[in-house]
Scaffold this motif. Structure first.
Motif, mmCIF file in Angstrom:
data_model
loop_
_atom_site.group_PDB
_atom_site.id
_atom_site.type_symbol
_atom_site.label_atom_id
_atom_site.label_comp_id
_atom_site.label_asym_id
_atom_site.label_seq_id
_atom_site.Cartn_x
_atom_site.Cartn_y
_atom_site.Cartn_z
ATOM 1 N N VAL A 194 142.112 -39.742 -11.144
ATOM 2 C CA VAL A 194 143.348 -40.334 -10.632
ATOM 3 C C VAL A 194 143.255 -41.853 -10.765
ATOM 4 O O VAL A 194 142.267 -42.459 -10.358
ATOM 5 C CB VAL A 194 143.570 -39.959 -9.147
ATOM 6 C CG1 VAL A 194 144.835 -40.623 -8.606
ATOM 7 C CG2 VAL A 194 143.651 -38.452 -8.978
ATOM 8 N N VAL A 195 144.272 -42.422 -11.374
ATOM 9 C CA VAL A 195 144.313 -43.873 -11.552
ATOM 10 C C VAL A 195 145.575 -44.393 -10.876
ATOM 11 O O VAL A 195 146.676 -43.957 -11.182
ATOM 12 C CB VAL A 195 144.360 -44.240 -13.056
ATOM 13 C CG1 VAL A 195 144.453 -45.748 -13.217
ATOM 14 C CG2 VAL A 195 143.135 -43.699 -13.778
ATOM 15 N N ASN A 196 145.378 -45.305 -9.938
ATOM 16 C CA ASN A 196 146.520 -45.901 -9.265
ATOM 17 C C ASN A 196 146.880 -47.185 -9.993
ATOM 18 O O ASN A 196 146.130 -48.150 -9.955
ATOM 19 C CB ASN A 196 146.141 -46.198 -7.822
ATOM 20 C CG ASN A 196 147.266 -46.860 -7.062
ATOM 21 O OD1 ASN A 196 148.199 -47.383 -7.656
ATOM 22 N ND2 ASN A 196 147.172 -46.835 -5.765
ATOM 23 N N ASP A 208 151.551 -43.297 -9.294
ATOM 24 C CA ASP A 208 152.294 -44.535 -9.110
ATOM 25 C C ASP A 208 152.740 -44.676 -7.660
ATOM 26 O O ASP A 208 153.809 -44.210 -7.283
ATOM 27 C CB ASP A 208 153.503 -44.517 -10.057
ATOM 28 C CG ASP A 208 154.304 -45.792 -9.958
ATOM 29 O OD1 ASP A 208 153.856 -46.717 -9.262
ATOM 30 O OD2 ASP A 208 155.374 -45.852 -10.586
ATOM 31 N N GLN A 209 151.901 -45.308 -6.859
ATOM 32 C CA GLN A 209 152.261 -45.490 -5.449
ATOM 33 C C GLN A 209 153.194 -46.679 -5.266
ATOM 34 O O GLN A 209 153.746 -46.868 -4.195
ATOM 35 C CB GLN A 209 151.008 -45.718 -4.601
ATOM 36 C CG GLN A 209 150.101 -44.520 -4.567
ATOM 37 C CD GLN A 209 148.989 -44.677 -3.550
ATOM 38 O OE1 GLN A 209 149.093 -45.428 -2.600
ATOM 39 N NE2 GLN A 209 147.909 -43.954 -3.743
ATOM 40 N N SER A 210 153.364 -47.477 -6.310
ATOM 41 C CA SER A 210 154.177 -48.692 -6.160
ATOM 42 C C SER A 210 155.653 -48.361 -5.951
ATOM 43 O O SER A 210 156.409 -49.153 -5.423
ATOM 44 C CB SER A 210 154.031 -49.571 -7.396
ATOM 45 O OG SER A 210 154.514 -48.867 -8.515
ATOM 46 N N ARG A 211 156.022 -47.137 -6.382
ATOM 47 C CA ARG A 211 157.434 -46.763 -6.246
ATOM 48 C C ARG A 211 157.761 -46.256 -4.841
ATOM 49 O O ARG A 211 158.898 -45.948 -4.528
ATOM 50 C CB ARG A 211 157.789 -45.699 -7.272
ATOM 51 C CG ARG A 211 157.939 -46.319 -8.661
ATOM 52 C CD ARG A 211 157.674 -45.319 -9.727
ATOM 53 N NE ARG A 211 158.630 -44.218 -9.685
ATOM 54 C CZ ARG A 211 158.442 -43.069 -10.310
ATOM 55 N NH1 ARG A 211 157.346 -42.870 -11.011
ATOM 56 N NH2 ARG A 211 159.330 -42.121 -10.246
ATOM 57 N N ARG A 212 156.713 -46.178 -4.014
ATOM 58 C CA ARG A 212 156.898 -45.704 -2.654
ATOM 59 C C ARG A 212 157.756 -46.700 -1.879
ATOM 60 O O ARG A 212 157.500 -47.895 -1.893
ATOM 61 C CB ARG A 212 155.495 -45.635 -2.092
ATOM 62 C CG ARG A 212 155.307 -45.476 -0.655
ATOM 63 C CD ARG A 212 153.793 -45.426 -0.532
ATOM 64 N NE ARG A 212 153.372 -45.252 0.817
ATOM 65 C CZ ARG A 212 152.101 -45.036 1.126
ATOM 66 N NH1 ARG A 212 151.187 -44.968 0.200
ATOM 67 N NH2 ARG A 212 151.758 -44.895 2.365
#
Ligand SMILES: Nc1ncnc2c1ncn2[C@@H]1O[C@H](COP(=O)(O)OP(=O)(O)OP(=O)(O)O)[C@@H](O)[C@H]1O
Ligand SMILES: [Mg+2]
Length: 257
Positions: A198-200, A230-234
């Motif tokens: 997993v790559v964030n 892609d946690q940035s879209r949270r």
């Protein structure tokens, strides 16, 4: 199971403890029609494609370079989409440092788990395998946090356990700690058929990715590919899943990413 709980609480070390205290968000179970659940099914398909050239994947390890990149969220949802496909799936919480599986699946945290089995020759596999509320999905929880996780995971008893479980399940998925922090994941990489990382996007920097490549090579890990989380879209302050999750799957050298 925990759905629609409030967002990340952070521990003393600055790391998110949300999945440890409230469980991973099981969007694939709660909202199978959500586009995010569809992304998990695509991930499943891509892993199956990767397996075509490598032979059958019965044991799959999911790790990441650094903490909090989304391993537990990915492993639990991936286990669910495989189970929904009709495969007999076992999810093993081999993150003996920051375990999540018991609380994610609403099991007693004190129920016997992996460390109980590995530390006690009298324990049977059936003592530590637990049914979940979901069809086709069983889990092995971590058990009490031990002083020597890497040693336990590298033991002959762990190898025997994996061999025996392979004969009972179509797929076994392991959630493990981040491999740049501790050796636990590296120790297990040699015991499985496939490894996905997993790559964030926002978190994993170039240096970490280079070190990742080195370690995967040294461990001779059977790398299937990378999962882009892609946690940035949270959405900030959002208490639900929204469309804040983004998962993709890629192959090959992280240097080119
Ligand atoms: N794509 C995403 N969008 C929004 N939030 C996410 C996403 N992936 C993970 N999270 C959140 O990020 C936090 C860390 O996720 P998770 O616990 O799954 O990571 P982890 O890699 O297993 O962490 P650890 O290193 O502690 O084991 C959690 O609060 C989780 O809900
Ligand atoms: Mg985790």
């Amino acid at each position: 199971m925990s759905f629609f709980k409030k967002q990340s609480s952070v521990g003393k070390d600055g790391l998110s403890v949300e999945t440890m205290t409230k469980g991973a968000r099981l969007i694939t179970a709660a909202e199978p029609k959500n586009p995010v659940s569809e992304q998990f099914r695509t991930l499943r398909t891509n892993i199956e494609f990767a397996a075509v050239s490598r032979g059958e994947i019965k044991t799959l390890l999911i790790s990441s370079a650094l903490p909090s990149e989304g391993k537990s969220t990915v492993t639990s949802n991936l286990a669910i989409v495989y189970a929904q496909q009709g495969k007999k799936v076992l999810l093993v919480d081999a993150d003996l440092r920051r375990p999540t599986v018991a609380v994610t699946f609403g099991l007693n945290r004190n129920s016997a788990g992996l460390t109980n089995y590995l530390g006690d020759n009298h324990k049977e596999i059936s003592d530590v395998v637990h049914r979940t509320a979901m069809d086709n999905l069983d889990v092995v929880t971590s058990g009490p946090i031990p002083p020597n996780p890497a040693e336990l995971l590298g033991s002959g008893r762990m190898t025997e356990l994996v061999t025996q479980l392979k004969s009972q399940y179509d797929l076994i998925i392991f959630d493990v700690p981040p491999f740049l922090m501790v050796t636990d994941a590296q120790v297990l990489m040699s015991k499985v058929d496939g490894v996905a990382i997993v790559v964030n996007g926002g978190k994993t920097n170039k240096g970490a990715l280079q070190r990742t490549n080195e370690i995967l090579k040294i461990a001779e890990a059977p790398v299937l590919g990378f999962i882009y989380n892609d946690q940035s879209r949270r959405k900030k302050g959002s208490s639900g899943y929204g469309y804040g999750y983004g998962y993709g799957y890629g192959y090959g050298d992280t240097k080119s990413k």
